[in-house]
Design an enzyme around this catalytic site. Structure first.
Site, PDB file in Angstrom:
ATOM      1  N   CYS A  14       0.803  -1.228  -0.122  1.00  0.00           N
ATOM      2  CA  CYS A  14       0.057  -0.005   0.053  1.00  0.00           C
ATOM      3  C   CYS A  14       0.845   1.343  -0.035  1.00  0.00           C
ATOM      4  CB  CYS A  14      -0.830  -0.163   1.159  1.00  0.00           C
ATOM      5  SG  CYS A  14      -2.022  -1.615   1.388  1.00  0.00           S
ATOM      6  N   GLY A  40      -1.086   1.302  -4.972  1.00  0.00           N
ATOM      7  CA  GLY A  40      -2.529   0.713  -4.383  1.00  0.00           C
ATOM      8  C   GLY A  40      -3.777   1.227  -5.245  1.00  0.00           C
ATOM      9  N   ASN A 114       1.071   0.065   5.950  1.00  0.00           N
ATOM     10  CA  ASN A 114       1.662  -0.491   4.579  1.00  0.00           C
ATOM     11  C   ASN A 114       2.422  -1.702   5.114  1.00  0.00           C
ATOM     12  OD1 ASN A 114       4.312   0.604   2.362  1.00  0.00           O
ATOM     13  ND2 ASN A 114       2.832  -0.950   2.204  1.00  0.00           N
ATOM     14  N   GLY A 115       2.320  -2.841   4.798  1.00  0.00           N
ATOM     15  CA  GLY A 115       3.410  -4.067   5.082  1.00  0.00           C
ATOM     16  C   GLY A 115       2.120  -5.201   5.394  1.00  0.00           C
ATOM     17  N   TYR A 254      10.490  -3.354  -8.675  1.00  0.00           N
ATOM     18  CA  TYR A 254       9.396  -3.317  -9.255  1.00  0.00           C
ATOM     19  C   TYR A 254       8.353  -2.126  -8.457  1.00  0.00           C
ATOM     20  CZ  TYR A 254       4.454  -4.020 -10.494  1.00  0.00           C
ATOM     21  OH  TYR A 254       3.319  -3.799 -11.269  1.00  0.00           O
TER      22      TYR A 254
END
Ligand code: AMP
Length: 470
Positions: A14, A40, A114-115, A254
């Site tokens: 995210c 996201g 996030n994670g 990426y």
């Protein structure tokens, strides 16, 4: 344990953004989320505070679809946090869109995460047995419950104690009526940077969000740090003992935008280009042109072209109005998706020996379609696939949306078998040694997707290792 349960609802890469001390906090958060849209696309939300009360707006969809002037007017105040949620299978519900907000004995609190947390099942059932009612299937809600259920202590102590009880990857932004709090897990797996905009503090997953709003990048939130920002300024508390860092290398490969600086001021574009150069050194081949799979393969293709002296061309054009194909849920749609997204430039490809650069092969579906497209629609004579990362062999449990090990083509196939499957004339992956050479301080990175060495012990890992060696 049921594998579907194992992977259900735990894939959450995210983007998060926060700001303290600006009269247009929500508007700037909207812009920050817009810059982080690539992290996201399933849903987004913003929570703001005017010092008295929290306000929350969230919805499924893209940032620009969700927020308009009317919605942003519902978010007054000088503090805000925002979240972009990554699309996952089976959990595209509004409840799971963050920030998550709760009211408890000390007031209101909101969280953006996030994670991925690992080994949450035990913790979750313990909380449920204790009477907790979960509103979402997101692991982030566990942290809210742990804060709310703490028997005593003031808010910072409760937050610190809560995050000490969870394990996994977490870059967190929390806020209450008067404060903004940033926390990063002790391994520093996901990025989280601190910036400044005049007198305001800003926080973002990536610095590209700072650029859009004109903020200056100061530093990263340290692994294990809790930064508390209130009207008296910012103060930092170390809430975890130091462990060896394990930044996610896939952010460089990426996920992050090339114009961002992550993990101690490291430029994503520079790394990607160098990976391309290294790839050219490791897997040279006689060809007429080098083309990227846009957008993720562009910097590496430039590096490959520079190093090899073979001209760079755009042989595939991307439709920018389509989401990343990888995140579409059904196999049938994913197959279709490559065609929706990419189209070959025949004048560039016709009769040529083509080197195609992509950043990774996950299931192999994309590469197979691309090779076919370049050969059959583009008319290329030869198609040589080059990948600017090592074979993806390990699923990610810390927040990158990679599928189960069985679905990772490189986990069960030799390179020659993959070459045959994608129907390329040749296939070359960057070596793990080559990757380590390019990443500064590479021993401080998690490369589990390439070497199956998971930095955080957890139950699921044992299962993965059993699968690996079975
Ligand atoms: P696949 O078709 O499953 O082999 O997917 C490979 C493609 O997905 C490559 O073009 C990558 O750029 C892209 N990709 C790799 N990892 C991810 C990810 N976590 N989310 C979305 N796309 C990804």
């Amino acid at each position: 344990m049921n594998k579907n349960n194992l992977f259900h609802d735990i894939h959450e890469e995210c983007g998060i953004f926060g700001i303290f001390g600006h009269p247009e906090a929500a508007n700037l958060t909207y812009l920050g989320l817009y810059a982080l849209q690539h992290r996201g696309q399933e849903g987004a939300g913003i929570c703001s505070s005017d010092g008295v009360k929290l306000y929350l707006e969230k919805s499924l969809g893209l940032v620009a679809e969700i927020f308009n002037e009317k919605v942003l007017r519902n978010l007054p105040g000088h503090i805000a946090i925002g979240h972009n949620r990554y699309s996952t299978t089976g959990s595209s519900t509004i409840e799971n869109v963050q920030p998550l907000m709760a009211t408890y004995s000390l007031g209101s609190i909101a969280i953006a995460h996030n994670g991925n947390l690992v080994d949450i099942d035990g913790l979750k059932s313990r909380l449920e047995k204790d009477g907790a009612i979960f509103q979402t299937t997101s692991d982030s809600e566990i942290i809210l419950h742990l804060i709310a259920r703490a028997k005593d202590g003031q808010v910072h102590e409760r937050i610190a104690n809560a995050v000490r009880q969870v394990r996994g990857a977490f870059s967190l932004l929390l806020m209450n009526e008067k404060e903004l709090i940033a926390i990063r897990d002790p391994f520093g797996i996901r990025p989280l940077s601190l910036g400044q905009l005049k007198d305001a503090y800003v926080l973002a997953s990536e610095t590209c969000a700072f650029d859009l709003i004109g903020a200056t990048y100061i530093r990263d939130i340290e692994p294990g740090e809790m930064l508390i920002i209130d009207e008296n300024g910012a103060r930092s508390i170390k809430i975890f003992n130091s462990v060896k860092k394990a930044h996610c290398v896939f952010e460089f490969i990426y996920f992050a935008r090339p114009d961002s600086y992550i993990f101690d001021h490291t430029c994503v574009n520079t790394i990607r280009k160098e990976l391309g150069r290294q790839l050219a050194r490791e897997h040279p081949i006689d060809a007429d042109i080098v083309i990227p799979v846009p957008d993720s393969g562009v910097p590496a293709a430039l590096g490959y072209a520079e190093q090899s002296g073979i001209p760079f061309e755009f042989g595939l054009i991307r439709n920018h109005y389509v989401g990343r194909t990888f995140i579409e849920p059904k196999q049938s749609i994913r197959h279709f998706g490559v065609k929706i997204k990419l189209n070959p430039v025949r004048e560039v490809l016709k009769g040529k020996k083509v080197i195609v650069i992509d950043d990774s092969i996950v299931r192999g579906t994309t590469s197979k379609k691309i090779v076919k497209m370049i050969r059959e629609l583009g008319g290329a004579k030869e198609v040589h696939m080059r990948i600017s990362s090592p074979p993806t062999v390990g699923p990610c449990f810390y927040g990158i949306d990679t599928p189960t090990r069985q679905e990772l083509i490189a986990s069960s196939h030799k390179i020659e078998e993959i070459r045959k499957y994608i129907t390329a004339d040749s296939l070359g992956y960057l070596s793990l040694e080559g990757l380590k050479k390019i990443i500064p301080n590479s021993d401080l990175y998690c490369m589990a997707c390439f070497n199956c060495k998971y930095p955080i012990e957890f139950e699921h890992k044992k299962i993965t290792q059993m699968e690996l060696f079975s």
